[in-house]
Design a protein around this motif. Structure first.
Motif, PDB file in Angstrom:
ATOM      1  N   GLU A  89      15.786  36.477  27.660  1.00  0.00           N
ATOM      2  CA  GLU A  89      16.773  37.037  26.732  1.00  0.00           C
ATOM      3  C   GLU A  89      16.703  36.325  25.383  1.00  0.00           C
ATOM      4  O   GLU A  89      16.796  36.963  24.327  1.00  0.00           O
ATOM      5  CB  GLU A  89      18.181  36.922  27.312  1.00  0.00           C
ATOM      6  N   ALA A  92      13.696  37.553  23.586  1.00  0.00           N
ATOM      7  CA  ALA A  92      13.908  38.929  23.127  1.00  0.00           C
ATOM      8  C   ALA A  92      14.775  38.952  21.870  1.00  0.00           C
ATOM      9  O   ALA A  92      14.468  39.659  20.894  1.00  0.00           O
ATOM     10  CB  ALA A  92      14.558  39.754  24.237  1.00  0.00           C
ATOM     11  N   TRP A 155       7.653  43.931  26.376  1.00  0.00           N
ATOM     12  CA  TRP A 155       7.355  43.662  24.966  1.00  0.00           C
ATOM     13  C   TRP A 155       7.252  44.963  24.174  1.00  0.00           C
ATOM     14  O   TRP A 155       7.747  45.057  23.045  1.00  0.00           O
ATOM     15  CB  TRP A 155       6.059  42.865  24.847  1.00  0.00           C
ATOM     16  N   LEU A 158      10.716  46.127  23.437  1.00  0.00           N
ATOM     17  CA  LEU A 158      11.340  45.322  22.386  1.00  0.00           C
ATOM     18  C   LEU A 158      10.788  45.689  21.016  1.00  0.00           C
ATOM     19  O   LEU A 158      11.540  45.811  20.040  1.00  0.00           O
ATOM     20  CB  LEU A 158      11.115  43.831  22.656  1.00  0.00           C
ATOM     21  N   LEU A 205      16.680  45.117  29.018  1.00  0.00           N
ATOM     22  CA  LEU A 205      16.422  43.967  29.882  1.00  0.00           C
ATOM     23  C   LEU A 205      16.726  44.292  31.340  1.00  0.00           C
ATOM     24  O   LEU A 205      15.980  43.899  32.248  1.00  0.00           O
ATOM     25  CB  LEU A 205      17.248  42.772  29.412  1.00  0.00           C
TER      26      LEU A 205
END
Length: 214
Positions: A89, A92, A155, A158, A205
């Motif tokens: 987290e 991220a 990834w 994100l 997540l």
């Protein structure tokens, strides 16, 4: 290369960083970089044989800053005894925070068309941090097999969030006004942006890592 050569090269890169920060990727013309650096319009060719090599030097600075940002975020989380999910987290949020704070630089770093011939080498600089993320995902799900693909998917998610927020598409899709223009100061906008992406980040997540322990 003489000290003067190194200084002029550094000035050109610094000018490129200023331009992409203030005006975006579209402003990174050779003449404008030379003007901002205070040199003749032909000077960049002496230190960077091609336009792309100068842009790659600017992007390299960005990858260095991103690496430092994420390494710092992970070290801080690990230093507090955070578990693998909490460290993921932190990484991220560090990634999304860097993208939001440096939209022009972030875009340049992943513009394959502008960095052709240099982009692959540059992106390799992030591999140690990606491997860290792979290790954390593996720790979180030790029975899940090779975590590389799952990490790459996370990834990708994100990065997509970062891009969609930058374009304003995320706010439009979620109905949030956190990314819209307003008359409030920049700090208020920054806080609103962070708050508006939180529910989406948590959902991402959870989708990739499973629900957080309560």
């Amino acid at each position: 290369m003489t000290e003067q050569d190194r200084d002029l090269r550094a000035r050109l890169v610094a000018a490129g960083i200023e331009l992409v920060t203030e005006e975006g990727v579209h402003a990174l013309g050779l003449r404008e970089i030379a003007r901002r650096a205070g040199v003749s319009h032909g000077a960049p060719r002496r230190y960077f044989p091609t336009h792309r090599e100068l842009l790659a030097a600017v992007a390299r600075h960005g990858f260095g800053r991103l690496t430092d940002t994420l390494a710092g975020a992970d070290a801080l989380a690990a230093g507090t005894g955070a578990d693998p999910r909490a460290r993921i987290e932190a990484l991220a949020r560090g990634y999304l925070g860097f993208a939001a704070a440096n939209p022009g630089l972030f875009e340049l770093m992943f513009r394959h068309d502008l960095l052709e011939g240099s982009g692959t080498e540059l992106r390799r600089s992030t591999l140690p941090l990606f491997r860290t993320l792979v290790g954390l995902v593996g720790e979180l799900h030790p029975q899940g097999g090779d975590p590389t693909a799952a990490t790459a998917a996370l990834w990708s998610n994100l990065h997509g969030l970062a891009q969609l927020r930058s374009w304003g598409s995320l706010a439009l899709a979620t109905g949030s006004d956190g990314d819209s223009d307003s008359d409030s100061d920049s700090n208020s906008n920054s806080n609103s942006n962070s708050n508006s992406i939180e529910p989406v980040l948590r959902a991402a997540l959870t989708a990739h890592l499973g629900p957080a322990d309560r």
